[in-house]
Design a protein around this motif. Structure first.
Motif, mmCIF file in Angstrom:
data_model
loop_
_atom_site.group_PDB
_atom_site.id
_atom_site.type_symbol
_atom_site.label_atom_id
_atom_site.label_comp_id
_atom_site.label_asym_id
_atom_site.label_seq_id
_atom_site.Cartn_x
_atom_site.Cartn_y
_atom_site.Cartn_z
ATOM 1 N N LYS A 177 49.959 36.228 33.759
ATOM 2 C CA LYS A 177 48.366 36.780 34.376
ATOM 3 C C LYS A 177 47.257 36.479 33.344
ATOM 4 O O LYS A 177 46.468 36.435 33.623
ATOM 5 C CB LYS A 177 49.443 37.989 34.766
ATOM 6 N N THR A 187 46.470 32.902 32.287
ATOM 7 C CA THR A 187 45.785 32.423 33.005
ATOM 8 C C THR A 187 44.300 32.767 33.223
ATOM 9 O O THR A 187 43.695 32.297 33.851
ATOM 10 C CB THR A 187 46.226 32.625 34.165
ATOM 11 N N GLN A 188 44.073 34.479 33.104
ATOM 12 C CA GLN A 188 42.491 34.556 33.083
ATOM 13 C C GLN A 188 42.357 34.249 32.006
ATOM 14 O O GLN A 188 40.733 33.909 31.919
ATOM 15 C CB GLN A 188 42.932 36.529 33.051
ATOM 16 N N LYS A 226 41.116 30.702 32.060
ATOM 17 C CA LYS A 226 40.350 30.611 33.779
ATOM 18 C C LYS A 226 38.693 30.995 33.044
ATOM 19 O O LYS A 226 37.294 30.949 32.492
ATOM 20 C CB LYS A 226 39.855 31.752 34.400
ATOM 21 N N GLU A 227 38.369 32.463 32.008
ATOM 22 C CA GLU A 227 37.297 32.858 31.250
ATOM 23 C C GLU A 227 37.119 31.736 29.983
ATOM 24 O O GLU A 227 35.455 30.985 30.033
ATOM 25 C CB GLU A 227 37.506 33.548 30.393
#
Length: 55
Positions: free
Chosen positions: A25, A28-29, A32-33
């Protein structure tokens, strides 16, 4: 001793699974950032008059 090792392995396996899920997780974050920052940087270079300061 075998039963004790089996129980210990079960506990560590569950903890390892939770740790791997949290790492996934977080990764993934982070991606994205990073993608958003990269897109903002390129859009700012290509279209400087239409970008606004988000910070």
């Amino acid at each position: 001793m075998s039963a004790w090792l089996s129980a210990a392995n079960s506990m560590t396996g569950a903890a390892r699974g939770q740790m791997m899920a949290e790492m996934s997780k977080a990764q993934t974050q982070m991606m994205k950032e990073w993608q958003q920052l990269w897109l903002d940087a390129w859009m700012g270079m290509w279209f400087p008059s239409t970008t606004r300061n988000k910070r």
